[in-house]
Scaffold this motif. Structure first.
Motif, mmCIF file in Angstrom:
data_model
loop_
_atom_site.group_PDB
_atom_site.id
_atom_site.type_symbol
_atom_site.label_atom_id
_atom_site.label_comp_id
_atom_site.label_asym_id
_atom_site.label_seq_id
_atom_site.Cartn_x
_atom_site.Cartn_y
_atom_site.Cartn_z
ATOM 1 N N LYS A 218 0.800 -1.221 0.000
ATOM 2 C CA LYS A 218 0.000 0.000 0.000
ATOM 3 C C LYS A 218 0.837 1.277 0.000
ATOM 4 C CE LYS A 218 -3.840 -2.351 2.292
ATOM 5 N NZ LYS A 218 -4.618 -2.484 3.538
ATOM 6 N N LYS A 219 2.083 1.179 -0.411
ATOM 7 C CA LYS A 219 2.929 2.372 -0.499
ATOM 8 C C LYS A 219 2.271 3.453 -1.353
ATOM 9 C CE LYS A 219 7.767 3.490 -1.577
ATOM 10 N NZ LYS A 219 9.060 2.894 -2.031
ATOM 11 N N ALA A 220 1.615 3.068 -2.411
ATOM 12 C CA ALA A 220 0.882 4.000 -3.275
ATOM 13 C C ALA A 220 -0.628 3.846 -3.098
ATOM 14 C CB ALA A 220 1.267 3.781 -4.737
ATOM 15 N N GLY A 221 -1.040 3.197 -2.020
ATOM 16 C CA GLY A 221 -2.456 3.026 -1.728
ATOM 17 C C GLY A 221 -2.984 1.640 -2.077
ATOM 18 N N TRP A 222 -4.092 1.313 -1.445
ATOM 19 C CA TRP A 222 -4.727 -0.004 -1.609
ATOM 20 C C TRP A 222 -5.047 -0.316 -3.069
ATOM 21 C CZ3 TRP A 222 -10.567 -0.228 -1.626
ATOM 22 C CH2 TRP A 222 -11.051 -1.539 -1.697
ATOM 23 N N GLU A 223 -5.541 0.664 -3.802
ATOM 24 C CA GLU A 223 -5.985 0.416 -5.165
ATOM 25 C C GLU A 223 -4.836 0.269 -6.159
ATOM 26 O OE1 GLU A 223 -10.240 2.463 -5.725
ATOM 27 O OE2 GLU A 223 -8.645 3.908 -5.321
ATOM 28 N N SER A 224 -3.616 0.559 -5.745
ATOM 29 C CA SER A 224 -2.484 0.532 -6.680
ATOM 30 C C SER A 224 -2.014 -0.875 -7.019
ATOM 31 C CB SER A 224 -1.302 1.308 -6.095
ATOM 32 O OG SER A 224 -0.697 0.588 -5.026
ATOM 33 N N LEU A 225 -2.387 -1.869 -6.188
ATOM 34 C CA LEU A 225 -1.931 -3.247 -6.380
ATOM 35 C C LEU A 225 -0.400 -3.308 -6.472
ATOM 36 C CD1 LEU A 225 -4.572 -4.518 -8.979
ATOM 37 C CD2 LEU A 225 -4.720 -4.488 -6.495
ATOM 38 N N GLY A 226 0.259 -2.587 -5.590
ATOM 39 C CA GLY A 226 1.713 -2.475 -5.643
ATOM 40 C C GLY A 226 2.442 -3.752 -5.293
ATOM 41 N N LEU A 227 3.613 -3.944 -5.898
ATOM 42 C CA LEU A 227 4.500 -5.054 -5.571
ATOM 43 C C LEU A 227 5.808 -4.472 -5.049
ATOM 44 C CD1 LEU A 227 5.386 -8.021 -5.511
ATOM 45 C CD2 LEU A 227 6.022 -7.807 -7.926
ATOM 46 N N LEU A 228 6.137 -4.777 -3.780
ATOM 47 C CA LEU A 228 7.363 -4.298 -3.149
ATOM 48 C C LEU A 228 8.265 -5.484 -2.852
ATOM 49 C CD1 LEU A 228 9.106 -2.091 -1.769
ATOM 50 C CD2 LEU A 228 7.814 -2.555 0.329
ATOM 51 N N ILE A 229 9.462 -5.461 -3.391
ATOM 52 C CA ILE A 229 10.459 -6.504 -3.132
ATOM 53 C C ILE A 229 11.715 -5.830 -2.590
ATOM 54 C CG2 ILE A 229 11.865 -8.339 -4.130
ATOM 55 C CD1 ILE A 229 9.727 -8.653 -6.303
ATOM 56 N N GLU A 236 15.529 -1.693 -3.371
ATOM 57 C CA GLU A 236 14.110 -2.032 -3.386
ATOM 58 C C GLU A 236 13.551 -1.965 -4.811
ATOM 59 O OE1 GLU A 236 11.725 0.361 -0.846
ATOM 60 O OE2 GLU A 236 12.659 -0.346 1.009
ATOM 61 N N TYR A 237 12.636 -2.865 -5.080
ATOM 62 C CA TYR A 237 11.850 -2.829 -6.326
ATOM 63 C C TYR A 237 10.417 -2.541 -5.929
ATOM 64 C CZ TYR A 237 9.182 -4.686 -10.330
ATOM 65 O OH TYR A 237 8.303 -4.857 -11.376
ATOM 66 N N PHE A 238 9.844 -1.460 -6.445
ATOM 67 C CA PHE A 238 8.429 -1.185 -6.215
ATOM 68 C C PHE A 238 7.796 -0.742 -7.522
ATOM 69 C CE2 PHE A 238 4.823 1.640 -5.481
ATOM 70 C CZ PHE A 238 4.023 0.801 -4.720
ATOM 71 N N ARG A 239 6.716 -1.407 -7.878
ATOM 72 C CA ARG A 239 5.932 -1.019 -9.038
ATOM 73 C C ARG A 239 4.449 -1.154 -8.681
ATOM 74 N NH1 ARG A 239 10.466 -0.273 -10.155
ATOM 75 N NH2 ARG A 239 11.616 -0.644 -12.105
ATOM 76 N N THR A 240 3.648 -0.234 -9.168
ATOM 77 C CA THR A 240 2.200 -0.427 -9.058
ATOM 78 C C THR A 240 1.805 -1.534 -10.036
ATOM 79 O OG1 THR A 240 1.731 1.234 -10.743
ATOM 80 C CG2 THR A 240 1.820 1.989 -8.437
ATOM 81 N N GLY A 241 0.608 -2.063 -9.860
ATOM 82 C CA GLY A 241 0.182 -3.171 -10.703
ATOM 83 C C GLY A 241 0.179 -2.860 -12.184
ATOM 84 N N GLU A 242 -0.029 -1.618 -12.540
ATOM 85 C CA GLU A 242 -0.048 -1.240 -13.952
ATOM 86 C C GLU A 242 1.338 -1.319 -14.587
ATOM 87 O OE1 GLU A 242 -3.228 2.009 -15.041
ATOM 88 O OE2 GLU A 242 -2.281 2.528 -13.132
ATOM 89 N N HIS A 243 2.384 -1.360 -13.764
ATOM 90 C CA HIS A 243 3.743 -1.303 -14.299
ATOM 91 C C HIS A 243 4.612 -2.498 -13.903
ATOM 92 C CE1 HIS A 243 2.359 2.973 -14.176
ATOM 93 N NE2 HIS A 243 2.812 2.907 -15.409
ATOM 94 N N ASP A 244 3.993 -3.515 -13.298
ATOM 95 C CA ASP A 244 4.747 -4.724 -12.954
ATOM 96 C C ASP A 244 4.301 -5.860 -13.868
ATOM 97 O OD1 ASP A 244 6.405 -6.459 -11.024
ATOM 98 O OD2 ASP A 244 4.453 -7.466 -11.093
ATOM 99 N N TRP A 245 5.273 -6.547 -14.477
ATOM 100 C CA TRP A 245 4.949 -7.578 -15.463
ATOM 101 C C TRP A 245 4.284 -8.798 -14.840
ATOM 102 C CZ3 TRP A 245 4.335 -5.893 -19.985
ATOM 103 C CH2 TRP A 245 5.140 -4.867 -20.492
ATOM 104 N N TRP A 246 4.661 -9.167 -13.617
ATOM 105 C CA TRP A 246 4.026 -10.311 -12.964
ATOM 106 C C TRP A 246 2.534 -10.033 -12.770
ATOM 107 C CZ3 TRP A 246 4.350 -15.246 -11.204
ATOM 108 C CH2 TRP A 246 3.450 -15.644 -10.216
ATOM 109 N N VAL A 247 2.216 -8.870 -12.230
ATOM 110 C CA VAL A 247 0.817 -8.517 -11.983
ATOM 111 C C VAL A 247 0.043 -8.431 -13.297
ATOM 112 C CG1 VAL A 247 -0.733 -6.760 -11.036
ATOM 113 C CG2 VAL A 247 1.394 -7.306 -9.844
#
Length: 391
Positions: A218-229, A236-247
């Motif tokens: 939730k670094k960018a909020g609940w709706e962002s579907l973020g992935l933090l590794i 750190e790797y952080f991408r919102t769901g719109e910009h992460d290939w796995w998601v």
């Protein structure tokens, strides 16, 4: 025997291995990374128990009731922000642990390269269970351990996919007053192999081993579907769901989802478990600050589930909602996602390219097909997905 089950019917719940009185069943992963039962014919007595009990081999009939629906979140913001949605599972689990009971739920392996079900009576371990893990959980041995605890008189709160919950109930073969089952609104589970390979690519790019993984961060909020590794070298790797290939590979075209998930019989009402949890996508009448922190969808499906939910009302904010509101933002309550049009292509390409490259090529192909048809698919378009929040 159970090793002849069609892949579209086997959810990989691993119940049959725990059930076999001769310990004749093990599991082996196919080339896509999904495990299926293997029978040792030298040990098998042909009793047929595995086939008769398998929830995928027969229609599962739920004894639950039509749900009461709520939007809810934990008042403890610290826990809520760590959680996937509104933190309701944490509140339920804490209540069970506080009176000497056990919880069973999915956690990452120590290296974050896989997932399995842990059974614990420790509040410290609860932190490892909360949050989404979008890959299949290894549950071998879990069913036997839960039955042993229930027979010893302990209370057990189980949380897992609907097919895991069905498998547990079939394994037990009778109702236990001390068992409370929680499932979640499941879109489908993904290949452990593809998840590992994706992490390996990121480890190579960041020149370090993974230290932790947090899906739907939730670094960018609940709706962002973020992935933090986080990596051991401090990067750190952080991408919102719109910009992460796995998601995107998961949500846009179901590229690496288990075949049986497209034929799931548990996306229905009444639900299979006492309580169903999920994200209340598309909710209205809620402040932006609360949307940022996350809102849970809670479906109470039995008197047992209602009793436990009532016990935590002092720790949560809740509001009665309707099933129509719930389904309008989360179709996975009732409907299966169709198999991705490029799923086979995705796996075929892995012999010559990376996971990321294969995802990119498949999604580009989806866009080209959509352009040729001069319409963007409402169920596959990522922009539409992020509007409707249908995870």
């Amino acid at each position: 025997m159970i090793d002849k089950i069609e892949k579209i019917h086997c959810s990989g719940c691993m119940m049959c291995a725990d059930l076999c009185p001769e310990n004749a069943i093990s599991y082996e992963a196919d080339t896509k990374g999904f495990w299926y039962p293997i029978v040792d014919q030298n040990e098998c007595t042909q009793c047929g128990l595995c086939v008769r009990t398998c929830p995928g081999m027969s229609h599962f009939i739920s004894d639950k009731q039509d749900p009461e629906v709520y939007s809810a979140w934990l008042k403890n913001d610290s826990v809520r922000l760590k959680s996937t949605s509104g933190g309701i599972f944490y509140g339920l689990a804490q209540r069970i642990l506080s009176r000497g009971g056990y919880i069973a739920g999915c956690r990452y392996t120590e290296d974050y390269k896989g997932a399995y079900h842990m059974i614990t009576n420790s509040c410290e371990n609860l932190e490892k269970i909360i949050g989404s893990k979008y890959l299949q959980s290894n549950t071998k041995g879990m069913y036997k351990e839960i039955k042993s605890l229930l027979n010893a008189g302990y209370e057990v709160l189980f949380c897992g996919t609907p097919c895991h919950s069905a498998g547990l109930q079939r394994f037990l073969m009778k109702s236990y007053p001390g068992l409370i089952t929680v499932d979640f609104i499941c879109r489908g589970i993904n290949s452990p192999k593809i998840y590992r390979d994706y992490l390996a690519e990121l480890e190579e790019a960041y020149e370090s081993k993974v230290e932790s993984v947090h899906m739907k961060n939730k670094k960018a909020g609940w709706e962002s579907l973020g992935l933090l590794i986080k990596f051991q070298n401090g990067k750190e790797y952080f991408r919102t769901g719109e910009h992460d290939w796995w998601v995107q590979g998961y949500l846009r075209d179901q590229l690496f989802t288990r075949p049986s998930c497209h034929y799931c019989q548990f996306k229905t009402l009444p639900r299979v478990s006492d309580i169903t949890l999920g994200d209340f996508w598309g909710i209205t009448g809620v402040k932006k600050a609360d949307i940022f922190k996350g809102v849970s969808l809670v479906m109470i499906n039995s008197e047992k589930g209602k009793d436990l939910f009532d016990q935590i009302q002092g720790e949560i904010y809740m509001e009665r909602r309707t099933i129509d509101e719930a389904v309008s933002g989360n179709s996975s309550i009732l409907y299966n996602e169709s198999s991705g049009c490029n799923s086979e292509l995705f796996f075929d390409q892995l012999s010559e390219m990376s996971v990321t490259e294969s995802i990119q090529r498949c999604l580009n192909r989806c866009d080209e097909i959509a352009e040729d048809k001069k319409s963007i698919s409402l169920t596959k378009g990522i922009s539409n997905f992020f509007k409707k929040r249908r995870l």
